[in-house]
Structures are given as structure tokens and as C-alpha cells.
Design a protein around this motif. Structure first.
Motif, PDB file in Angstrom:
ATOM      1  N   MET A   1       0.828  -1.203   0.000  1.00 26.03           N
ATOM      2  CA  MET A   1       0.000   0.000   0.000  1.00 26.03           C
ATOM      3  C   MET A   1       0.865   1.258   0.000  1.00 26.03           C
ATOM      4  SD  MET A   1      -2.869   1.434  -0.124  1.00 26.03           S
ATOM      5  CE  MET A   1      -3.913  -0.004   0.007  1.00 26.03           C
ATOM      6  N   ARG A   2       1.949   1.212   0.750  1.00 24.21           N
ATOM      7  CA  ARG A   2       2.856   2.362   0.793  1.00 24.21           C
ATOM      8  C   ARG A   2       3.378   2.671  -0.605  1.00 24.21           C
ATOM      9  NH1 ARG A   2       6.015   4.831   4.705  1.00 24.21           N
ATOM     10  NH2 ARG A   2       7.952   5.739   3.963  1.00 24.21           N
ATOM     11  N   GLU A   3       3.763   1.636  -1.337  1.00 31.72           N
ATOM     12  CA  GLU A   3       4.292   1.831  -2.688  1.00 31.72           C
ATOM     13  C   GLU A   3       3.203   2.334  -3.631  1.00 31.72           C
ATOM     14  OE1 GLU A   3       6.525  -0.755  -6.205  1.00 31.72           O
ATOM     15  OE2 GLU A   3       6.317  -1.581  -4.177  1.00 31.72           O
ATOM     16  N   VAL A   4       1.995   1.802  -3.501  1.00 42.35           N
ATOM     17  CA  VAL A   4       0.876   2.238  -4.351  1.00 42.35           C
ATOM     18  C   VAL A   4       0.587   3.719  -4.132  1.00 42.35           C
ATOM     19  CG1 VAL A   4      -1.623   2.013  -4.722  1.00 42.35           C
ATOM     20  CG2 VAL A   4      -0.195  -0.034  -4.558  1.00 42.35           C
ATOM     21  N   LEU A   5       0.558   4.141  -2.883  1.00 42.85           N
ATOM     22  CA  LEU A   5       0.294   5.544  -2.566  1.00 42.85           C
ATOM     23  C   LEU A   5       1.411   6.447  -3.081  1.00 42.85           C
ATOM     24  CD1 LEU A   5      -1.056   5.109   1.067  1.00 42.85           C
ATOM     25  CD2 LEU A   5      -2.316   6.135  -0.834  1.00 42.85           C
ATOM     26  N   ALA A   6       2.651   6.001  -2.926  1.00 43.55           N
ATOM     27  CA  ALA A   6       3.783   6.802  -3.396  1.00 43.55           C
ATOM     28  C   ALA A   6       3.747   6.958  -4.908  1.00 43.55           C
ATOM     29  CB  ALA A   6       5.092   6.161  -2.959  1.00 43.55           C
ATOM     30  N   GLN A   7       3.437   5.896  -5.612  1.00 46.20           N
ATOM     31  CA  GLN A   7       3.358   5.962  -7.075  1.00 46.20           C
ATOM     32  C   GLN A   7       2.233   6.881  -7.530  1.00 46.20           C
ATOM     33  OE1 GLN A   7       2.979   1.885  -8.358  1.00 46.20           O
ATOM     34  NE2 GLN A   7       5.191   1.498  -8.259  1.00 46.20           N
ATOM     35  N   ALA A   8       1.064   6.765  -6.877  1.00 50.90           N
ATOM     36  CA  ALA A   8      -0.065   7.624  -7.224  1.00 50.90           C
ATOM     37  C   ALA A   8       0.273   9.085  -6.976  1.00 50.90           C
ATOM     38  CB  ALA A   8      -1.295   7.215  -6.410  1.00 50.90           C
ATOM     39  N   ALA A   9       0.906   9.354  -5.845  1.00 53.83           N
ATOM     40  CA  ALA A   9       1.272  10.729  -5.507  1.00 53.83           C
ATOM     41  C   ALA A   9       2.248  11.293  -6.524  1.00 53.83           C
ATOM     42  CB  ALA A   9       1.883  10.771  -4.110  1.00 53.83           C
ATOM     43  N   PHE A  10       3.268  10.531  -6.874  1.00 52.68           N
ATOM     44  CA  PHE A  10       4.288  11.057  -7.761  1.00 52.68           C
ATOM     45  C   PHE A  10       3.747  11.272  -9.174  1.00 52.68           C
ATOM     46  CE2 PHE A  10       8.479  11.499  -9.655  1.00 52.68           C
ATOM     47  CZ  PHE A  10       9.143  12.189  -8.651  1.00 52.68           C
ATOM     48  N   GLN A  11       2.881  10.391  -9.623  1.00 47.78           N
ATOM     49  CA  GLN A  11       2.259  10.585 -10.932  1.00 47.78           C
ATOM     50  C   GLN A  11       1.488  11.901 -10.977  1.00 47.78           C
ATOM     51  OE1 GLN A  11      -0.137   7.076 -11.418  1.00 47.78           O
ATOM     52  NE2 GLN A  11       1.614   5.752 -11.901  1.00 47.78           N
ATOM     53  N   LEU A  12       0.759  12.171  -9.915  1.00 51.31           N
ATOM     54  CA  LEU A  12      -0.020  13.413  -9.866  1.00 51.31           C
ATOM     55  C   LEU A  12       0.888  14.636  -9.755  1.00 51.31           C
ATOM     56  CD1 LEU A  12      -2.913  12.239  -7.531  1.00 51.31           C
ATOM     57  CD2 LEU A  12      -3.140  12.975  -9.908  1.00 51.31           C
ATOM     58  N   PHE A  13       1.978  14.513  -9.009  1.00 54.02           N
ATOM     59  CA  PHE A  13       2.908  15.632  -8.894  1.00 54.02           C
ATOM     60  C   PHE A  13       3.471  15.999 -10.259  1.00 54.02           C
ATOM     61  CE2 PHE A  13       3.992  14.007  -4.377  1.00 54.02           C
ATOM     62  CZ  PHE A  13       2.836  14.596  -3.879  1.00 54.02           C
ATOM     63  N   LEU A  14       3.763  14.989 -11.062  1.00 52.36           N
ATOM     64  CA  LEU A  14       4.306  15.235 -12.397  1.00 52.36           C
ATOM     65  C   LEU A  14       3.249  15.781 -13.344  1.00 52.36           C
ATOM     66  CD1 LEU A  14       6.561  12.059 -12.874  1.00 52.36           C
ATOM     67  CD2 LEU A  14       7.276  14.370 -12.256  1.00 52.36           C
ATOM     68  N   GLU A  15       2.015  15.330 -13.190  1.00 53.81           N
ATOM     69  CA  GLU A  15       0.935  15.748 -14.087  1.00 53.81           C
ATOM     70  C   GLU A  15       0.418  17.151 -13.751  1.00 53.81           C
ATOM     71  OE1 GLU A  15      -2.105  12.818 -13.797  1.00 53.81           O
ATOM     72  OE2 GLU A  15      -0.808  11.170 -14.485  1.00 53.81           O
ATOM     73  N   ARG A  16       0.198  17.403 -12.459  1.00 55.63           N
ATOM     74  CA  ARG A  16      -0.469  18.640 -12.054  1.00 55.63           C
ATOM     75  C   ARG A  16       0.459  19.629 -11.353  1.00 55.63           C
ATOM     76  NH1 ARG A  16      -5.960  16.142  -9.192  1.00 55.63           N
ATOM     77  NH2 ARG A  16      -6.510  14.649 -10.864  1.00 55.63           N
ATOM     78  N   GLY A  17       1.582  19.139 -10.879  1.00 56.80           N
ATOM     79  CA  GLY A  17       2.444  19.962 -10.053  1.00 56.80           C
ATOM     80  C   GLY A  17       2.227  19.630  -8.596  1.00 56.80           C
ATOM     81  N   PHE A  18       3.244  19.810  -7.802  1.00 59.22           N
ATOM     82  CA  PHE A  18       3.163  19.440  -6.391  1.00 59.22           C
ATOM     83  C   PHE A  18       2.136  20.288  -5.638  1.00 59.22           C
ATOM     84  CE2 PHE A  18       4.531  19.920  -1.958  1.00 59.22           C
ATOM     85  CZ  PHE A  18       4.599  18.595  -1.568  1.00 59.22           C
ATOM     86  N   GLU A  19       2.176  21.585  -5.834  1.00 59.58           N
ATOM     87  CA  GLU A  19       1.298  22.477  -5.074  1.00 59.58           C
ATOM     88  C   GLU A  19      -0.176  22.262  -5.410  1.00 59.58           C
ATOM     89  OE1 GLU A  19       2.362  24.063  -2.681  1.00 59.58           O
ATOM     90  OE2 GLU A  19       4.526  24.158  -3.027  1.00 59.58           O
ATOM     91  N   ARG A  20      -0.480  21.889  -6.648  1.00 58.46           N
ATOM     92  CA  ARG A  20      -1.882  21.737  -7.066  1.00 58.46           C
ATOM     93  C   ARG A  20      -2.442  20.348  -6.786  1.00 58.46           C
ATOM     94  NH1 ARG A  20       0.252  24.811 -11.269  1.00 58.46           N
ATOM     95  NH2 ARG A  20       0.518  22.989 -12.597  1.00 58.46           N
ATOM     96  N   THR A  21      -1.639  19.473  -6.230  1.00 58.19           N
ATOM     97  CA  THR A  21      -2.093  18.126  -5.892  1.00 58.19           C
ATOM     98  C   THR A  21      -2.414  18.058  -4.404  1.00 58.19           C
ATOM     99  OG1 THR A  21      -0.713  17.129  -7.615  1.00 58.19           O
ATOM    100  CG2 THR A  21      -1.474  15.684  -5.855  1.00 58.19           C
ATOM    101  N   THR A  22      -3.600  17.551  -4.078  1.00 58.14           N
ATOM    102  CA  THR A  22      -4.004  17.424  -2.681  1.00 58.14           C
ATOM    103  C   THR A  22      -3.956  15.957  -2.245  1.00 58.14           C
ATOM    104  OG1 THR A  22      -6.351  17.077  -3.198  1.00 58.14           O
ATOM    105  CG2 THR A  22      -5.590  19.359  -3.003  1.00 58.14           C
TER     106      THR A  22
END
Length: 238
Positions: A1-22
Motif C-alpha cells: 500500500m505504501r508503494e501504491v500511494l507513493a506511485q499515485a502521488a508522484f504521478q499526480l505531482f508530475l501531471e499537475r504539479g506538487f502544489e496543485r495536488t491534494t
């Protein structure tokens, strides 16, 4: 689960930017609830560095079992554990490096992580050198040197886009640290227990003139600057 969450977070950071991802965006992408996210990561920043906790634990375990015959070599080898963590996933490591360059908050967080590695190395060296005299100071300086050398080589590799072998630059930098600091094996004696060396005494002989010979007598351990100072004074007087 930790890896799944990290992957999801990083994908969104790259797509939307860190600040715009909640956090809500991350758990929605991962298909879990907010509670699951905070069970593994206290904050968004922690999701960018999901591997450092396990790496720090591996470093601590390594140092607890290492032979203390060469403490400087041991902390250099411990730093290579961090390098292998980055090298095992070049694409992620390069993307994370670029992201931290763009987000000041992530850069600050990264510095706090680096400091924890440095403190771990310094703690091992303090246990080896002792807290008296210059032992603690030497531990802090060597640990900082190891981290700086490691990071210099690592960042050269990251800036290249992960091309080539990162160990080449890091090994070269760490070799310099070992060359400078050697491998002290004995605790450092208290500074107060070391008597101040007597100043060198110039002894002239030879009858004067250009052929006059000046012999310096100095106690072992006298700083070189003081020897040179006395030589210059003696030459000036002659």
C-alpha cells in the motif's frame, strides 16, 4: 500500500504539479481513503521520499555491525547504501531530483533528510572517537565531508539524466575523503592533556656572512607555521 500511494502521488505531482495536488487527489488515484494515506505518510512531502526511512534503517543496521578498525572507511561504505537506493530506480530518482529543484518546500524537506543521514554517520564516529578532546568535532567534520562528497557525485549523475555509472563519481569523491582523513583507529586524547609545544629555537653557526648556517631546534608537534616564523626571524636578524 505504501508503494501504491507513493506511485499515485508522484504521478499526480508530475501531471499537475506538487502544489496543485491534494491528499484527496492522491487517495482518489490510489483508490483508498484518507486514513490509509496518513497511516503511511504524515504529509505530501513524505510521499516524495518514500524510500529514505528504510534506507536510513539499513544504514543504521550496517554501522551497528561493521568492524570498527577503519571508521572512516565504514561511514564511506554506509553512504554507498544511499547511492544504491538512487541507482536502483534511475528514472524515479531523476524525476524526483527535478521536482525538488522546482519546489522550495521539497528542497527544504530533502535537506532535513540529508541531515538525518549525516547525524547517523556522526553518531557512529563519535562512538568510535569518543566525546573528549576533538573526538566529537572530528566526527561531525568527517560525517559532513562524507555527505558532501556523496552528494556531489550523486548530483552529477542526476543532472546527467541518470546516464552512466553513478558509483564512478561517488567513489572518486569518497576516496578524497579517505585520503584527507585517513583511518584513525584510536580515540582522540583530550586537548587539555596535550602540553603546548615549546617554541623552536634558532641556533646560528658558521661565522656570519652569506655562508652562515642556521639550525632550527623544535619539539616534535610544533606547528609548521611557528617553525617558519622563527626561521624568517632568524634569517632577518642575520
Amino acid at each position: 500500500m505504501r508503494e501504491v500511494l507513493a506511485q499515485a502521488a508522484f504521478q499526480l505531482f508530475l501531471e499537475r504539479g506538487f502544489e496543485r495536488t491534494t491528499v484527496d487527489d492522491i487517495v482518489a488515484r490510489a483508490g483508498v481513503g484518507r486514513r490509509s494515506f496518513f497511516r503511511y505518510f504524515p504529509s505530501k512531502e513524505d510521499a516524495v521520499f518514500p524510500d529514505h526511512e528504510s534506507c536510513l534503517a539499513e544504514m543504521t543496521e550496517f554501522l551497528s555491525a561493521v568492524d570498527d578498525g577503519d571508521p572512516v572507511g565504514a561511514v564511506c561504505d554506509a553512504a554507498r547504501i544511499v547511492l544504491r537506493m538512487y541507482a536502483d530506480n534511475p528514472e524515479f530518482s531523476v524525476q524526483r531530483y527535478r521536482l525538488t529543484r522546482e519546489v522550495p518546500g521539497l528542497r527544504t524537506y530533502e535537506l532535513s533528510v540529508v541531515r538525518r543521514y549525516e547525524q547517523t554517520l556522526a553518531g557512529h564516529l563519535r562512538n568510535r572517537f569518543g566525546e573528549v578532546g576533538d573526538g566529537a568535532l572530528r566526527a561531525e567534520v568527517i560525517a559532513a565531508s562524507v555527505v558532501a562528497a556523496h552528494n556531489n557525485g550523486l548530483r552529477l549523475w542526476l543532472r546527467s539524466g541518470g546516464e552512466g555509472d553513478p558509483e564512478v563519481a561517488v567513489d572518486h569523491a569518497l576516496a578524497l575523503v579517505r585520503e584527507v582523513w585517513g583511518s584513525p583507529s584510536a580515540p582522540v586524547a583530550p586537548a587539555a592533556a596535550t602540553p603546548a609545544p615549546a617554541p623552536p629555537v634558532p641556533v646560528s653557526g658558521g661565522g656570519g656572512g652569506e655562508d652562515e648556517v642556521i639550525v632550527m631546534v623544535a619539539r616534535k608537534g610544533t606547528p609548521m607555521w611557528r617553525v617558519v616564523q622563527q626561521i624568517e626571524a632568524a634569517v632577518g636578524e642575520s
